[in-house]
Design a protein around this motif. Structure first.
Motif, PDB file in Angstrom:
ATOM      1  N   LEU A 494     -20.306  15.271  10.927  1.00  0.00           N
ATOM      2  CA  LEU A 494     -18.983  15.712  10.463  1.00  0.00           C
ATOM      3  C   LEU A 494     -17.906  14.999  11.279  1.00  0.00           C
ATOM      4  CD1 LEU A 494     -17.409  17.814   8.695  1.00  0.00           C
ATOM      5  CD2 LEU A 494     -17.431  19.289  10.708  1.00  0.00           C
ATOM      6  N   THR A 495     -17.048  14.253  10.584  1.00  0.00           N
ATOM      7  CA  THR A 495     -16.055  13.446  11.303  1.00  0.00           C
ATOM      8  C   THR A 495     -14.822  14.239  11.713  1.00  0.00           C
ATOM      9  OG1 THR A 495     -14.875  12.847   9.287  1.00  0.00           O
ATOM     10  CG2 THR A 495     -16.718  11.411   9.949  1.00  0.00           C
ATOM     11  N   GLY A 496     -14.516  15.309  10.954  1.00  0.00           N
ATOM     12  CA  GLY A 496     -13.271  16.038  11.198  1.00  0.00           C
ATOM     13  C   GLY A 496     -12.108  15.460  10.411  1.00  0.00           C
ATOM     14  N   ASP A 497     -12.353  14.349   9.698  1.00  0.00           N
ATOM     15  CA  ASP A 497     -11.296  13.736   8.891  1.00  0.00           C
ATOM     16  C   ASP A 497     -11.463  14.126   7.433  1.00  0.00           C
ATOM     17  OD1 ASP A 497     -10.642  12.370  11.218  1.00  0.00           O
ATOM     18  OD2 ASP A 497     -10.234  10.502  10.155  1.00  0.00           O
ATOM     19  N   SER A 498     -10.325  14.111   6.748  1.00  0.00           N
ATOM     20  CA  SER A 498     -10.373  14.295   5.317  1.00  0.00           C
ATOM     21  C   SER A 498     -10.088  12.932   4.683  1.00  0.00           C
ATOM     22  CB  SER A 498      -9.365  15.383   4.991  1.00  0.00           C
ATOM     23  OG  SER A 498      -8.653  15.098   3.867  1.00  0.00           O
ATOM     24  N   ALA A 499     -10.764  12.649   3.550  1.00  0.00           N
ATOM     25  CA  ALA A 499     -10.675  11.303   2.978  1.00  0.00           C
ATOM     26  C   ALA A 499     -10.957  11.324   1.481  1.00  0.00           C
ATOM     27  CB  ALA A 499     -11.674  10.391   3.676  1.00  0.00           C
ATOM     28  N   ARG A 500     -10.726  10.174   0.851  1.00  0.00           N
ATOM     29  CA  ARG A 500     -11.106   9.963  -0.556  1.00  0.00           C
ATOM     30  C   ARG A 500     -11.855   8.640  -0.636  1.00  0.00           C
ATOM     31  NH1 ARG A 500      -6.651  12.432  -3.807  1.00  0.00           N
ATOM     32  NH2 ARG A 500      -5.172  13.226  -2.284  1.00  0.00           N
ATOM     33  N   ILE A 501     -12.713   8.525  -1.635  1.00  0.00           N
ATOM     34  CA  ILE A 501     -13.386   7.242  -1.874  1.00  0.00           C
ATOM     35  C   ILE A 501     -13.039   6.809  -3.290  1.00  0.00           C
ATOM     36  CG2 ILE A 501     -15.603   6.041  -1.961  1.00  0.00           C
ATOM     37  CD1 ILE A 501     -16.756   8.163  -0.111  1.00  0.00           C
ATOM     38  N   ASP A 502     -12.565   5.583  -3.462  1.00  0.00           N
ATOM     39  CA  ASP A 502     -12.154   5.168  -4.807  1.00  0.00           C
ATOM     40  C   ASP A 502     -13.323   4.540  -5.579  1.00  0.00           C
ATOM     41  OD1 ASP A 502     -12.370   2.484  -4.096  1.00  0.00           O
ATOM     42  OD2 ASP A 502     -10.212   2.202  -3.798  1.00  0.00           O
ATOM     43  N   GLU A 503     -13.030   4.093  -6.779  1.00  0.00           N
ATOM     44  CA  GLU A 503     -14.102   3.621  -7.661  1.00  0.00           C
ATOM     45  C   GLU A 503     -14.774   2.343  -7.136  1.00  0.00           C
ATOM     46  OE1 GLU A 503     -10.130   2.177  -9.051  1.00  0.00           O
ATOM     47  OE2 GLU A 503     -10.974   4.059  -8.335  1.00  0.00           O
ATOM     48  N   ASP A 504     -14.103   1.619  -6.228  1.00  0.00           N
ATOM     49  CA  ASP A 504     -14.732   0.420  -5.652  1.00  0.00           C
ATOM     50  C   ASP A 504     -15.453   0.724  -4.343  1.00  0.00           C
ATOM     51  OD1 ASP A 504     -13.643  -1.168  -7.697  1.00  0.00           O
ATOM     52  OD2 ASP A 504     -11.733  -1.267  -6.612  1.00  0.00           O
ATOM     53  N   TYR A 506     -14.008   1.916  -1.701  1.00  0.00           N
ATOM     54  CA  TYR A 506     -13.100   1.811  -0.555  1.00  0.00           C
ATOM     55  C   TYR A 506     -12.714   3.221  -0.106  1.00  0.00           C
ATOM     56  CZ  TYR A 506     -12.275  -3.232  -1.091  1.00  0.00           C
ATOM     57  OH  TYR A 506     -12.406  -4.590  -1.143  1.00  0.00           O
ATOM     58  N   VAL A 507     -12.668   3.394   1.206  1.00  0.00           N
ATOM     59  CA  VAL A 507     -12.387   4.714   1.761  1.00  0.00           C
ATOM     60  C   VAL A 507     -10.915   4.801   2.150  1.00  0.00           C
ATOM     61  CG1 VAL A 507     -13.022   6.388   3.543  1.00  0.00           C
ATOM     62  CG2 VAL A 507     -14.757   4.825   2.621  1.00  0.00           C
ATOM     63  N   TRP A 508     -10.289   5.900   1.767  1.00  0.00           N
ATOM     64  CA  TRP A 508      -8.886   6.165   2.091  1.00  0.00           C
ATOM     65  C   TRP A 508      -8.840   7.383   2.999  1.00  0.00           C
ATOM     66  CZ3 TRP A 508      -5.016   3.025  -0.064  1.00  0.00           C
ATOM     67  CH2 TRP A 508      -5.490   2.085  -0.975  1.00  0.00           C
ATOM     68  N   ILE A 509      -8.514   7.155   4.253  1.00  0.00           N
ATOM     69  CA  ILE A 509      -8.473   8.264   5.202  1.00  0.00           C
ATOM     70  C   ILE A 509      -7.154   9.011   5.009  1.00  0.00           C
ATOM     71  CG2 ILE A 509      -8.493   8.903   7.652  1.00  0.00           C
ATOM     72  CD1 ILE A 509     -11.111   7.545   6.794  1.00  0.00           C
ATOM     73  N   VAL A 510      -7.255  10.321   4.859  1.00  0.00           N
ATOM     74  CA  VAL A 510      -6.032  11.110   4.717  1.00  0.00           C
ATOM     75  C   VAL A 510      -5.533  11.532   6.103  1.00  0.00           C
ATOM     76  CG1 VAL A 510      -5.018  13.188   3.706  1.00  0.00           C
ATOM     77  CG2 VAL A 510      -6.776  11.910   2.455  1.00  0.00           C
ATOM     78  N   GLY A 511      -6.443  11.950   6.962  1.00  0.00           N
ATOM     79  CA  GLY A 511      -6.057  12.350   8.321  1.00  0.00           C
ATOM     80  C   GLY A 511      -6.999  13.422   8.821  1.00  0.00           C
ATOM     81  N   ARG A 512      -6.723  13.953   9.991  1.00  0.00           N
ATOM     82  CA  ARG A 512      -7.582  14.972  10.565  1.00  0.00           C
ATOM     83  C   ARG A 512      -7.494  16.248   9.723  1.00  0.00           C
ATOM     84  NH1 ARG A 512     -11.167  13.389  14.621  1.00  0.00           N
ATOM     85  NH2 ARG A 512     -11.463  15.620  14.791  1.00  0.00           N
ATOM     86  N   ALA A 513      -8.632  16.872   9.554  1.00  0.00           N
ATOM     87  CA  ALA A 513      -8.656  18.115   8.795  1.00  0.00           C
ATOM     88  C   ALA A 513      -8.820  19.297   9.738  1.00  0.00           C
ATOM     89  CB  ALA A 513      -9.812  18.076   7.803  1.00  0.00           C
ATOM     90  N   ASP A 514      -8.788  19.027  11.048  1.00  0.00           N
ATOM     91  CA  ASP A 514      -8.954  20.117  12.007  1.00  0.00           C
ATOM     92  C   ASP A 514      -7.687  20.229  12.857  1.00  0.00           C
ATOM     93  OD1 ASP A 514      -9.116  17.813  13.471  1.00  0.00           O
ATOM     94  OD2 ASP A 514     -11.189  18.084  14.112  1.00  0.00           O
ATOM     95  N   ASP A 515      -7.786  20.884  13.992  1.00  0.00           N
ATOM     96  CA  ASP A 515      -6.598  21.086  14.812  1.00  0.00           C
ATOM     97  C   ASP A 515      -6.397  19.975  15.837  1.00  0.00           C
ATOM     98  OD1 ASP A 515      -5.618  23.360  13.571  1.00  0.00           O
ATOM     99  OD2 ASP A 515      -7.119  24.605  14.580  1.00  0.00           O
ATOM    100  N   VAL A 516      -6.719  18.766  15.416  1.00  0.00           N
ATOM    101  CA  VAL A 516      -6.453  17.609  16.265  1.00  0.00           C
ATOM    102  C   VAL A 516      -5.232  16.900  15.683  1.00  0.00           C
ATOM    103  CG1 VAL A 516      -7.325  15.346  16.958  1.00  0.00           C
ATOM    104  CG2 VAL A 516      -8.848  17.328  17.008  1.00  0.00           C
ATOM    105  N   ILE A 517      -4.323  16.495  16.562  1.00  0.00           N
ATOM    106  CA  ILE A 517      -3.114  15.805  16.104  1.00  0.00           C
ATOM    107  C   ILE A 517      -3.173  14.380  16.622  1.00  0.00           C
ATOM    108  CG2 ILE A 517      -0.596  15.870  16.075  1.00  0.00           C
ATOM    109  CD1 ILE A 517      -0.676  18.771  16.853  1.00  0.00           C
TER     110      ILE A 517
END
Ligand code: 6R9
Length: 631
Positions: A494-504, A506-517
């Motif tokens: 578990l990375t702690g990051d939230s992300a999306r993966i597109d049709e190719d 490619y990973v798009w990192i949205v940012g931390r999904a936990d209490d890390v800034i």
């Protein structure tokens, strides 16, 4: 976010013509079919005093061991092996002081001399295999010597970023039970002296473990030396103990190389443990492939050695590849915002690895500053620490890279030790995406229940396979290691990051999904800032959240409940901010503080930071069913 009509930036002709790996897809496919064979081949490019019996032992997962049975030492591969060949007299390090008046250069031969000397000093002071040495130094060559000297004799380095204050430093020294600390009299920050020695004196005043403090002269400022505890490094090196050869200790592949404290979502910072064997293979291979580093390159990683980037891609990755590195003591805008650009021009830097926050802050000064310089020596750029927004990406690409240099947006963590998601030089790039998983890795984006989300949807980012430079756990805390990283989705990291993966893919990192800034790319835990605020006499309770910030990526916004009778004035807010700077670090100072009557909490008493954040952003506060409405 996955933008709708994202532009695809193809590699320039020169990149394709010179590519060391013209077809990363094919290599990726082979590595995907047999990741262990891929890693064995990479490991075989390095030297081992005993061969490994197995590439990966996952029988005790999530406690993985890489190259069990093998013996090596990262210093043997980062320094020693270059001494036997043509790289002996090649520059390993070019260093420039903040004021630009001093330059120090070290060939691999000279680097070895310096490391050997420091290793001899450490040994003479009783440091041996497995001992943890805390290093608190500015961006000067001695920080490299110290790290390598520890590794050479089998000691474990624990570098604490030079911008941390006494309390943070004390916590880290105490938790690692260091007997020896290496520091400097001070460091230069934009023309002023930061009193490192005073900070360390305060941090170790009551230390139950520290016996010796080695002090490097840097600023020449006046400091108090404890005659029984403190030693000038310059004096020690003139003693016979510092002279003569020092063998590089053959280490078991799994022997620890370093601890690095990093912030988690709760409680005290955790000490991430990395080991000699796998870490050297992972950082060697990723630096080689992703930065396509070559003997003629001059490589500059702007990260401080106190962060993981300064460990993996400042120190070890480039040295393992026999590259020439550049280190600059100062920051990007002192005395003028062309400082970095002038250094790139003067020293002919060809690979430049930095952070989005730096790019955004330099962008604000306009392109006239970089345009005054000939930056044509650059051939490859890198970005790390947080998502790079497309606007900053394009500015970096056009204005700094002349439209020719590929940008390697590398996603990884202190825990991963090496790149996990990143492009390859010849890959078409999507500005804002970190590209695809590195060879041998696969990732997934999951929902709360552990199902893969549809293409393009956001969810929790996990890594599917172990990798050689993975951390070997948290120092003295196996349970927290299991709970934090391996329990939510069994079998996956578990990375702690939230992300999306597109049709190719490619990973798009949205940012931390936990209490890390992530503030200016620095990883800060809400719990640490809150603890620092709570220690102010007027604060009863505090909560902090990360809010989007144009330059810093995220900024810290705080809420404080004051003790009865305290006056919630502007002055008090300023005093609390200063308190955080003094007790934790200036980088952790909240931008703003709101004084409130109470904090939203769950019935079990946990602060609901997401509610505060949503309120601050004017967003819907979402499901409040667990909130304690009595509070
Ligand atoms: C290397 C480093 C790790 C966190 C990570 C993520 C963020 C790092 C990124 C990135 C988007 C990138 N992060 N690189 N986000 N794109 N290229 O920064 O380690 O300090 O441990 O932080 O940084 O959120 O989870 P560390």
């Amino acid at each position: 976010m996955v933008p709708e009509n994202i532009d695809l930036v193809p590699p320039s002709r020169s990149v394709v013509e010179q590519a060391s790996v013209p077809d990363p897809e094919a290599l990726g496919e082979r590595a995907g079919q047999d990741p262990l064979a891929f890693w064995a081949a990479e490991a075989a490019e390095l030297e081992w005093s005993e061969p490994w019996e197995q590439v990966l032992d996952d029988s005790a997962a999530p406690f993985f061991t890489w190259f069990p049975g093998g013996r090596t030492n990262i210093v043997r591969n980062a320094v020693d092996r270059h001494l036997a060949g043509p790289r002996k007299n090649k520059l390993a390090l070019i260093w420039v002081s903040e004021d630009g008046k001093e330059t120090r250069t070290y060939s691999f031969h000279a680097l070895n001399r310096q490391v050997t000397q420091m290793a001899n000093v450490l040994k003479a002071m009783g440091v041996g295999k497995g001992d943890i040495v805390t290093i608190y130094l500015p961006r000067i060559p001695e920080i490299w010597f110290a790290m390598l000297a520890c590794a050479k004799i089998g000691a474990v380095h624990s570098v604490v970023f030079g911008g941390y204050s006494a309390d943070a430093l004390r916590d880290r020294i105490d938790a690692s039970e260091s007997k020896l600390v290496i520091t400097a009299d001070g460091s230069w920050i934009n023309g002023s002296v930061f009193p490192m020695k005073d900070v360390i004196d305060e941090a170790i005043r009551f230390s139950p473990t520290v016996e010796n403090l080695v002090v490097v002269r840097r600023t020449g400022s006046e400091v108090t030396m404890d005659p029984l505890r403190d030693h000038w490094y310059g004096d020690l090196t003139s003693l016979p103990i510092a002279k003569g050869p020092c063998p590089t200790e053959p280490m078991a592949a799994e022997d620890p190389l370093f601890l690095l404290y990093t912030s988690g979502s709760t409680g005290q910072p955790k000490a991430i443990v990395h080991a000699h064997g796998g870490y050297q293979v992972g950082t060697y291979a990723t630096t080689k492939y992703v930065f396509d580093i070559r003997d003629e390159d001059r490589y500059w990683c702007t990260a401080d050695p106190g962060w993981v980037t300064g460990h993996s891609y400042g120190l070890y990755g480039p040295l393992l590849n026999g590259a020439t590195s550049f280190m600059f003591e100062g920051g990007p805008t002192f005395p003028y915002p062309n400082r970095w650009w002038s250094l790139i021009e003067y020293y002919g830097i060809s690979i430049f690895y930095t952070a989005p926050t730096a790019i955004r802050s330099l962008m604000r000064f306009g392109k006239a500053w970089p345009n005054r310089h000939d930056l044509s020596s650059l051939r490859l750029l890198g970005s790390v620490g947080e998502p790079i927004n497309p606007e900053a990406w394009h500015w970096f690409h056009e204005v700094i890279g002349g439209g020719e240099c590929p940008i390697m947006d590398t996603w990884w963590q202190t825990e991963t030790g090496m790149f996990q998601i990143c492009p390859q030089p010849v890959m078409p790039l999507k500005p804002g995406s970190a590209g695809r998983p590195f060879y041998g890795q696969e990732v997934a984006v999951l929902d709360e229940q552990g199902n893969e989300v549809p293409t393009g949807a956001e969810g929790m980012l996990v890594l599917k396979h172990p990798w050689p430079a993975m951390f070997r756990g948290l120092y003295h805390d196996d349970q927290r290691y299991i709970d934090t990283y391996w329990s939510k989705y069994p079998g996956y990291y578990l990375t702690g990051d939230s992300a999306r993966i597109d049709e190719d893919g490619y990973v798009w990192i949205v940012g931390r999904a936990d209490d890390v800034i992530k503030v200016s790319g620095h990883r800060i835990g809400t719990a640490e800032v809150e603890a620092a605020m709570d220690s102010h006499p007027d604060v009863v309770e505090a909560a902090v959240v990360g809010l989007p910030h144009e330059v810093k990526g995220q900024s810290i916004h705080a809420y404080a409940v004051l003790r009865p009778g305290a006056n919630g004035s502007q002055e008090l807010a300023e005093a609390i901010r200063l308190h955080v700077a003094q007790h934790l670090s200036p980088i952790a100072k909240p931008d703003g503080i709101d004084f409130v009557e109470s904090l939203p909490k769950t019935r079990s008493g946990k602060i609901m930071r997401r509610v505060l954040k949503a309120q601050a952003l004017g967003e819907d506060v979402g499901d409040l069913s667990t909130m304690d409405t009595e509070a």
